[in-house]
Design an enzyme around this catalytic site. Structure first.
Site, mmCIF file in Angstrom:
data_model
loop_
_atom_site.group_PDB
_atom_site.id
_atom_site.type_symbol
_atom_site.label_atom_id
_atom_site.label_comp_id
_atom_site.label_asym_id
_atom_site.label_seq_id
_atom_site.Cartn_x
_atom_site.Cartn_y
_atom_site.Cartn_z
ATOM 1 N N PRO A 2 39.917 18.144 56.049
ATOM 2 C CA PRO A 2 39.631 17.028 56.944
ATOM 3 C C PRO A 2 40.147 15.716 56.361
ATOM 4 O O PRO A 2 39.689 15.274 55.308
ATOM 5 C CB PRO A 2 38.100 17.020 57.042
ATOM 6 C CG PRO A 2 37.654 18.318 56.448
ATOM 7 C CD PRO A 2 38.699 18.719 55.497
ATOM 8 N N GLU A 3 41.126 15.121 57.037
ATOM 9 C CA GLU A 3 41.639 13.817 56.647
ATOM 10 C C GLU A 3 41.177 12.830 57.719
ATOM 11 O O GLU A 3 40.345 13.184 58.547
ATOM 12 C CB GLU A 3 43.177 13.876 56.521
ATOM 13 C CG GLU A 3 43.615 14.979 55.564
ATOM 14 C CD GLU A 3 45.120 15.173 55.475
ATOM 15 O OE1 GLU A 3 45.856 14.203 55.682
ATOM 16 O OE2 GLU A 3 45.558 16.310 55.211
ATOM 17 N N ARG A 130 34.010 26.010 50.299
ATOM 18 C CA ARG A 130 34.371 25.771 48.890
ATOM 19 C C ARG A 130 33.519 24.714 48.202
ATOM 20 O O ARG A 130 33.737 24.402 47.036
ATOM 21 C CB ARG A 130 35.850 25.390 48.804
ATOM 22 C CG ARG A 130 36.723 26.589 49.119
ATOM 23 C CD ARG A 130 38.183 26.295 49.037
ATOM 24 N NE ARG A 130 38.897 27.136 49.986
ATOM 25 C CZ ARG A 130 40.183 27.064 50.237
ATOM 26 N NH1 ARG A 130 40.916 26.169 49.621
ATOM 27 N NH2 ARG A 130 40.746 27.858 51.098
#
Length: 304
Positions: A2-3, A130
């Site tokens: 996600p940017e 993660r």
DNA sequence: CGTTGATCCTGGGCGC
DNA sequence: TGCGCCCAGGATCAAC
């Protein structure tokens, strides 16, 4: 990953639903995703408070509560989705999230680390395979939020007045590193990650391994415009779902279909047909067109 | 002070 | 079929 465009898409999806809602309970099932500021019961201190605003700075999503700020960073695989426990979906739709599989609702699974329950039966779920994502709790004072941004070295914010050419050119001062590394540095322009860095460099026609200190002014101006262009396009298409990204409704974005270089190694450049090259810069996969983004400029340049 | 590289974490893809 | 290996990468932090 996600940017900025992905976080902004999530923000826009959540804002109309969450404004005015009261946090009934907050539960963390894995302390790993809690920043120190959110540990030792500090999450439960938010219970009973209303959500007054949902904002974003770079890749950080900020919930303004009555007495605190609740801040999320989604890391690489973080997902923040809204779930309506009153809604009865068909059995075929009630399933856990598995990668990019489309689902109508997210049932919590072993990767769901934070459950936020609202009084009306809805839930906000934070899921992160993660566990690179983080949750922060700040006292509700603007100074604390600004200090948080400073602590995390956040640079120019795109789509605001502070993202202007003069400030952009000034941000090159004392920068000697490669363009790819510069773009990944959140202290330069906040919100740009690996995908949009590669796309912006293609858009600007600049080789990712070129040194920031060697750019001409005109090239910096092209990069200034290109960053804005690719981020705007990313938002327009609801973010890039290359791997795990889903919006607040659990849906994929479509910007992966608009990419020119990222994930296109060996495929023909969409502008000139030259195969896209993938290398590693700053330990990050880096994609570019060797013809549209020449390493060396000057009188002997072969392109154009 | 700027820059580089190691580190965390798990699922997926690959070779055998 | 299953095992081991390696890769993906955002931000932090130590070291130069």
């Amino acid at each position: 990953m996600p940017e900025l465009p992905e976080v902004e898409t999530i923000r826009r999806g959540l804002e109309p639903h969450l404004i005015g809602l009261t946090l009934q309970s907050l539960t963390a099932t894995d302390p790993k995703v809690l920043d120190l500021s959110a540990r030792d019961g500090k999450l439960s201190a938010l219970e009973g408070q209303k959500i007054e605003s949902v904002t974003r700075r770079g890749k950080y999503l900020v919930f303004g509560l009555e007495q605190h700020y609740l801040v999320f960073h989604l890391g690489m695989t973080g997902q923040l989705t809204l779930r309506d426990t009153h809604r009865q979906d068909a059995d075929s739709f009630e399933r856990t999230v598995t990668g990019l599989e489309w689902c109508e609702q997210h049932a919590p699974d072993r990767h769901t680390h934070i459950h936020i329950v609202f009084g009306d039966g809805r839930q906000l779920l934070f899921r992160d395979i993660r566990k690179f994502g983080r949750v922060y709790v700040l006292e509700r004072e603007l100074g604390h939020l600004l200090a948080f941004y400073k602590l995390h070295h956040l640079g120019l914010e795109p789509f605001t007045s502070e993202y202007n050419l003069k400030a952009f050119l000034a941000a090159f001062k004392n920068r000697t590193l490669r363009l790819k590394s510069l773009l990944l540095n959140q202290a330069f322009v906040a919100g740009v990650g690996n995908i949009y860095a590669d796309e912006a460099l293609f858009e600007a026609g600049l080789h990712p391994a070129r040194k920031a200190s060697r750019l001409k002014k005109a090239e910096k101006e092209r990069l200034f415009e290109a960053i804005h262009t690719v981020l705007e396009r990313g938002i327009k298409f609801g973010g890039t779902s290359f791997r795990d990204y889903l919006n607040s409704e659990g849906e994929k974005g479509t910007n992966q279909e608009e990419l020119y270089v990222y994930g296109r190694e060996g495929e023909p450049c969409l502008k000139c047909g030259t195969p896209i090259v993938k290398t590693v810069i700053s330990q990050r996969g880096t994609h570019f067109c060797p013809k549209c983004q020449p390493r060396h400029t000057g009188s002997a340049r072969a392109n154009k």
